[in-house]
Design an enzyme around this catalytic site. Structure first.
Site, mmCIF file in Angstrom:
data_model
loop_
_atom_site.group_PDB
_atom_site.id
_atom_site.type_symbol
_atom_site.label_atom_id
_atom_site.label_comp_id
_atom_site.label_asym_id
_atom_site.label_seq_id
_atom_site.Cartn_x
_atom_site.Cartn_y
_atom_site.Cartn_z
ATOM 1 N N GLU A 168 -7.614 3.406 -5.343
ATOM 2 C CA GLU A 168 -7.811 4.004 -4.011
ATOM 3 C C GLU A 168 -8.022 5.510 -4.047
ATOM 4 O OE1 GLU A 168 -4.919 2.589 -1.213
ATOM 5 O OE2 GLU A 168 -5.702 0.549 -1.342
ATOM 6 N N GLU A 369 -5.951 -6.092 -4.294
ATOM 7 C CA GLU A 369 -4.823 -6.065 -3.349
ATOM 8 C C GLU A 369 -5.229 -6.746 -2.052
ATOM 9 O OE1 GLU A 369 -2.857 -2.299 -2.499
ATOM 10 O OE2 GLU A 369 -3.112 -1.669 -4.574
HETATM 11 C C1 BG6 Z 1 -2.516 0.306 -0.959
HETATM 12 C C2 BG6 Z 1 -1.859 0.892 -2.173
HETATM 13 O O1 BG6 Z 1 -3.058 1.362 -0.254
HETATM 14 O O2 BG6 Z 1 -1.743 -0.269 0.021
HETATM 15 C C3 BG6 Z 1 -0.435 0.413 -2.426
HETATM 16 O O3 BG6 Z 1 -2.648 0.719 -3.317
HETATM 17 C C4 BG6 Z 1 0.298 0.327 -1.102
HETATM 18 O O4 BG6 Z 1 0.166 1.261 -3.353
HETATM 19 C C5 BG6 Z 1 -0.405 -0.693 -0.226
HETATM 20 O O5 BG6 Z 1 1.647 0.001 -1.230
HETATM 21 C C6 BG6 Z 1 0.246 -0.898 1.115
HETATM 22 O O6 BG6 Z 1 0.453 0.304 1.780
HETATM 23 P P1 BG6 Z 1 1.905 0.695 2.290
HETATM 24 O O7 BG6 Z 1 1.794 2.082 2.815
HETATM 25 O O8 BG6 Z 1 2.237 -0.293 3.311
HETATM 26 O O9 BG6 Z 1 2.799 0.604 1.099
#
Ligand code: BG6
Length: 468
Positions: A168, A369
């Site tokens: 990201e 993800e």
């Molecule tokens: C992504 C990241 O942006 O989203 C993760 O790669 C992150 O590291 C995930 O945890 C979810 O975002 P958040 O802020 O809910 O943890």
């Protein structure tokens, strides 16, 4: 609308996986010679947990991998903490205990038939590099990243054949405070200049990693993980349509075009030049940007965005900090949102995003993800996370349809295997298939409890997604 018949099951070699990142799960953040990263020193709001314990995966990785095996995972995406390998980032020699930790983790995965997928950088820069060279704003950081990448490719390349370069990049690049230090407020225009310079420096570091990976591990594949933002125009007014295109270029194609094509999207380039924010790039750097290419694109997708022509900010919109003077992020009036989910609950948007990405870059896609946050505690020892199951099912169905349409999606890594420290919201916001008894403020027994989604995912993997 074109309707293609959906395949019955996912391909046999589909990577059914899950993801985590080092600072969000490992804990032990000063143990065995590890240096402090920017994530270890960032200010944490009172009462929330920091990165010192997290899921204590550093000490319990064998227990966690046994759970992965039980779930039937084919692959596990984790990140290497640069500060375990080079505690300050610019040390003369790597830290043997840090090298050993990931070597043991990788061996344990392979012993359990789980393909390791290693991310080089997941938001955790050695803090010393931040202080000494302004982090990604300094060209020195590119050089130190290259050395770190070489070290880990040489140490683990015999066993790790899938690598993620940078996670990201856009999140970092859009965040001027993260680049310049907390509390430093400067105008949008001035910030843009710094953001774009950091962006190109990160892309150059990534290109060096592509080059080294292909040289040192010829049978490995490497790609970035993009925080892909699908942007809908709020209306069919051409101004809203252009605003959505501009937002998509800023938030998604800027970084990916650099990764794949080695150049900025044309309109964005003209805009940055006009605003005197176009970064300094030498001829040699320009050649490097153009020469190296990824083997696949990693996609992080949670929700879609809706955009209109610039105007007053929408108080209901999430991710409003993505706003620039060129467009405004607004609430999507027709798609549901949930307490924690950023933007909208939009599996069909996922399908559109994958199609757009493949049409633009013609590279295989790997989902790195996708997941559903909830605040949850066990009731009589059970966590019945039905909303998460529905979310995962809907999003996996979108992938199944995408594969049916002839687009190569090679794997799915849900976020996250175990509950972990949220990027910005502590431990109340949980994503895992496995509950961790970590209570806000670094408390709790750290006991692991399988949620209902764990059993659901296990079944899908076994049946190759027949029911999805
Ligand atoms: C992504 C990241 O942006 O989203 C993760 O790669 C992150 O590291 C995930 O945890 C979810 O975002 P958040 O802020 O809910 O943890």
């Amino acid at each position: 609308m074109v309707k293609i018949e959906t395949i019955q099951t996912f391909p046999d070699d589909f990577l059914w996986g899950a993801s985590t990142s080092a600072f969000q799960v490992e804990g032990a953040n000063t143990e065995d010679g590890k240096g402090l990263s920017t994530q270890d020193v960032r200010p944490v709001p009172a009462g929330l947990s920091d990165a010192s314990i997290a899921a204590d995966h550093y000490h319990r990785y064998k227990e966690d991998i046994a759970l992965m095996k039980e779930a039937g995972l084919k692959s596990y995406r984790f990140s290497i903490a640069w500060t375990r390998i080079y505690p300050n980032g610019d040390d003369e020699h790597p830290n043997p205990k840090g090298i050993q930790f990931y070597s043991d983790l990788i061996d344990e995965l392979i012993k359990n038939d789980i393909t390791p997928i290693a991310t080089l950088w997941h938001f955790d820069l050695p803090n010393h590099l931040e202080e000494a060279y302004h982090g990604w704003l300094g060209k020195e950081t590119i050089h130190h990243f290259e050395r770190y990448a070489r070290t880990v490719f040489e140490a683990y390349g015999d066993r790790v054949k899938y690598w993620i370069s940078i996670n990201e990049q856009m999140m970092m690049v859009m965040n001027t405070e993260m680049l310049l230090g907390k509390g430093k407020k400067i105008s949008y225009k001035e910030g843009l200049k710094y953001n774009m310079q950091a962006c190109v420096n990160m892309s150059l570091a990534e290109k060096k990693a592509f080059q080294l990976c292909h040289e040192i591990i010829p049978d490995a594949k490497i790609g970035p993980s993009s925080a892909y933002q699908l942007c809908y125009p709020l209306t069919c007014d051409a101004m809203d349509v252009q605003a959505a295109m501009d937002a998509e270029e800023f938030l998604s194609y800027l970084v990916l075009d650099l990764s794949v094509r080695g150049e900025f999207p044309a309109t964005l380039k003209a805009y940055l030049k006009q605003e005197q924010a176009y970064p300094v790039i030498s001829e040699e750097e320009q050649r490097l940007l153009k020469k190296e290419r990824p083997d696949f694109i990693g996609v992080n997708y949670y929700a879609s965005l809706t955009v209109r022509k610039p105007g007053d900010p929408d108080p209901k919109a999430d991710l409003f900090f993505f706003n620039t003077e060129n467009y405004t992020i607004v609430n999507n009036p027709i798609i549901k949102t949930t307490t924690w989910l950023r933007g909208s609950y939009d599996p069909l948007g996922f399908k559109l995003a994958l199609r757009k990405l493949y049409d633009r870059y013609q590279l295989p896609l790997m989902i790195t993800e996708n997941g559903y946050p909830q605040t949850e505690e066990p009731v009589n020892g059970i966590i019945n996370d039905t909303e998460r199951i529905t979310y995962l099912k809907d999003h996996l169905h979108a992938i199944k349809e995408t594969i049916s349409e002839g687009i190569p999606v090679i794997g799915y890594h849900l976020w996250s295997f175990i509950d972990l420290l949220s990027g910005s919201q502590g431990y109340k916001k949980r994503y895992g298939l496995v509950y961790i008894d970590h209570q806000e403020g670094n408390k709790g027994t750290l006991q692991r409890i399988k949620k209902q989604s764990f059993y659901w995912y296990q079944k899908q993997i076994k049946e190759k997604g027949r029911e999805i």
